[in-house]
Write an enzyme that holds these catalytic residues in place. Structure first.
Site, mmCIF file in Angstrom:
data_model
loop_
_atom_site.group_PDB
_atom_site.id
_atom_site.type_symbol
_atom_site.label_atom_id
_atom_site.label_comp_id
_atom_site.label_asym_id
_atom_site.label_seq_id
_atom_site.Cartn_x
_atom_site.Cartn_y
_atom_site.Cartn_z
ATOM 1 N N ASN A 83 37.457 32.983 31.513
ATOM 2 C CA ASN A 83 36.997 34.421 31.700
ATOM 3 C C ASN A 83 36.749 34.951 30.130
ATOM 4 O O ASN A 83 37.373 34.458 29.162
ATOM 5 C CB ASN A 83 38.005 35.348 32.341
ATOM 6 C CG ASN A 83 37.492 36.872 32.461
ATOM 7 O OD1 ASN A 83 36.063 36.990 32.669
ATOM 8 N ND2 ASN A 83 38.407 37.815 32.331
ATOM 9 N N GLY A 135 24.271 39.911 32.738
ATOM 10 C CA GLY A 135 24.206 38.232 32.565
ATOM 11 C C GLY A 135 23.753 37.790 30.975
ATOM 12 O O GLY A 135 23.415 36.795 30.952
ATOM 13 N N HIS A 154 36.606 38.582 28.011
ATOM 14 C CA HIS A 154 37.085 39.838 28.151
ATOM 15 C C HIS A 154 36.832 40.580 26.926
ATOM 16 O O HIS A 154 37.103 40.221 25.738
ATOM 17 C CB HIS A 154 38.572 39.923 28.622
ATOM 18 C CG HIS A 154 38.877 41.447 28.791
ATOM 19 N ND1 HIS A 154 38.567 42.502 29.816
ATOM 20 C CD2 HIS A 154 39.779 42.447 28.035
ATOM 21 C CE1 HIS A 154 38.848 43.578 29.766
ATOM 22 N NE2 HIS A 154 39.730 43.503 28.575
ATOM 23 N N MET A 211 33.140 41.126 38.029
ATOM 24 C CA MET A 211 34.057 42.022 38.122
ATOM 25 C C MET A 211 34.745 42.245 39.452
ATOM 26 O O MET A 211 34.862 43.279 40.248
ATOM 27 C CB MET A 211 33.300 43.682 37.774
ATOM 28 C CG MET A 211 32.593 43.664 36.797
ATOM 29 S SD MET A 211 33.861 43.163 35.141
ATOM 30 C CE MET A 211 33.035 44.158 33.942
ATOM 31 N N ARG A 212 35.453 41.065 39.782
ATOM 32 C CA ARG A 212 36.426 40.993 41.066
ATOM 33 C C ARG A 212 37.479 40.227 40.719
ATOM 34 O O ARG A 212 37.409 39.158 40.141
ATOM 35 C CB ARG A 212 35.371 40.288 42.172
ATOM 36 C CG ARG A 212 35.590 40.686 43.313
ATOM 37 C CD ARG A 212 34.508 40.397 44.206
ATOM 38 N NE ARG A 212 33.347 41.703 44.323
ATOM 39 C CZ ARG A 212 33.753 42.739 45.027
ATOM 40 N NH1 ARG A 212 34.859 42.955 45.620
ATOM 41 N NH2 ARG A 212 33.085 43.873 45.050
ATOM 42 N N ASP A 238 42.622 40.049 33.691
ATOM 43 C CA ASP A 238 42.287 39.766 32.462
ATOM 44 C C ASP A 238 43.579 39.129 31.854
ATOM 45 O O ASP A 238 44.060 39.758 30.746
ATOM 46 C CB ASP A 238 41.798 40.989 31.707
ATOM 47 C CG ASP A 238 40.843 41.561 32.178
ATOM 48 O OD1 ASP A 238 39.686 40.818 32.597
ATOM 49 O OD2 ASP A 238 40.467 43.008 32.353
HETATM 50 C C1 GAR Z 1 30.955 41.690 29.339
HETATM 51 O O1 GAR Z 1 31.355 42.463 28.210
HETATM 52 C C2 GAR Z 1 32.234 40.948 29.626
HETATM 53 O O2 GAR Z 1 33.368 40.483 28.462
HETATM 54 C C3 GAR Z 1 32.829 41.970 30.406
HETATM 55 O O3 GAR Z 1 31.865 42.549 31.019
HETATM 56 C C4 GAR Z 1 30.723 42.254 30.407
HETATM 57 C C5 GAR Z 1 29.618 41.464 30.907
HETATM 58 O O4 GAR Z 1 28.399 41.330 30.317
HETATM 59 N N1 GAR Z 1 33.783 41.427 31.251
HETATM 60 C C6 GAR Z 1 35.044 42.118 31.536
HETATM 61 O O5 GAR Z 1 35.399 43.174 31.407
HETATM 62 C C7 GAR Z 1 36.203 41.294 32.554
HETATM 63 N N2 GAR Z 1 37.328 42.168 32.475
HETATM 64 P P1 GAR Z 1 27.258 40.316 30.665
HETATM 65 O O6 GAR Z 1 27.015 40.523 32.292
HETATM 66 O O7 GAR Z 1 25.999 40.995 29.838
HETATM 67 O O8 GAR Z 1 27.731 39.130 30.198
#
Ligand code: GAR
Length: 226
Positions: A112, A17, A114, A95-96, A150
């Site tokens: 989103n 988060g 990424h 992540m879904r 994504d």
């Molecule tokens: C972040 O790096 C985000 O970009 C990635 O998950 C992480 C969540 O971190 N998202 C993806 O990979 C989506 N495909 P956080 O919970 O600390 O924000």
């Protein structure tokens, strides 16, 4: 910004988060055009839920394991979302993959983030892959969500230079820092209707046509001889 113009945002998370935290922090600034009204997670242990609760933000834990199928789980998420009635949904490490039906119902209103310069490197382990490909520039992308993983019209990107001595963790930390700057800024653009998803991709509604940075940046693995 009057209360009536302030957009209601729901954030979806699965874990840590930190992007949620950045969005909440930015929303506290005077005249911010959005406020976080709810945080929803498919993981009841997600640290981000605690963070939201501490900030008096309504939380919804809807674990996938409580449901027999993916579609039942998604129906519960959709129900919660319809009750929250946000203007914008921000996926922040959720992540879904959302179904075409879900995305269709919230078309143009889901964002989103990424950790790569899309359309390069969708999916997982983006930093490891960027390093093994010898990429000199890496970064992150905020985009409108369409049905693919994504995938969807790009709103904005932050470029991060890859250093020759970077390892995966060091690079990931620098990209994450960039994410924390990019996401609130791009959400602000959407919340103030300066960019919108359209059939051709994303349409920009603003007077300025030039990006807010230099046009060309050379990235060399060694200093360039003058
Ligand atoms: C972040 O790096 C985000 O970009 C990635 O998950 C992480 C969540 O971190 N998202 C993806 O990979 C989506 N495909 P956080 O919970 O600390 O924000």
């Amino acid at each position: 910004m009057t209360g009536k113009n302030v957009k209601r945002v729901a954030v979806f998370i699965s874990g840590r988060g930190s992007n949620l935290e950045a969005l909440i922090a930015a929303s506290k600034v005077r005249d911010c055009p959005y406020r976080i009204v709810a945080v929803l997670s498919d993981n009841s242990e997600a640290d981000g839920l605690e963070l939201a609760a501490r900030g008096n933000i309504e939380t919804f834990a809807i674990p996938r394991s409580d449901f027999g199928s993916r579609s039942e789980h998604e129906a519960a998420v959709l129900n919660a979302l319809n009750a929250i009635e946000p203007d914008i949904v921000c996926l922040a490490g959720y992540m879904r993959l959302l179904s075409a039906d879900f995305v269709g119902q919230w078309k143009g209103r889901i964002l989103n983030i990424h950790p790569s310069l899309l359309p390069n490197l969708p999916g997982l382990e983006t930093h490891k892959r960027a390093l093994s490909l010898g990429m000199r520039i890496h970064g992150c992308t905020v985009h409108f969500v369409s049905e693919g993983m994504d995938d969807g019209p790009i709103i904005g990107q932050a470029a991060v230079v890859v250093r020759t001595d970077d390892d995966e963790d060091v690079l990931a930390a620098r990209v994450l820092k960039a994410e924390h700057r990019l996401y609130p800024e791009m959400l602000r653009l959407v919340a103030t209707d300066r960019i919108r998803m359209s059939s051709g991709g994303a349409t920009i509604f603003d007077d300025a046509s030039a990006p807010d940075c230099d046009d060309i940046v050379l990235i060399s693995p060694v200093p360039l001889k003058r």
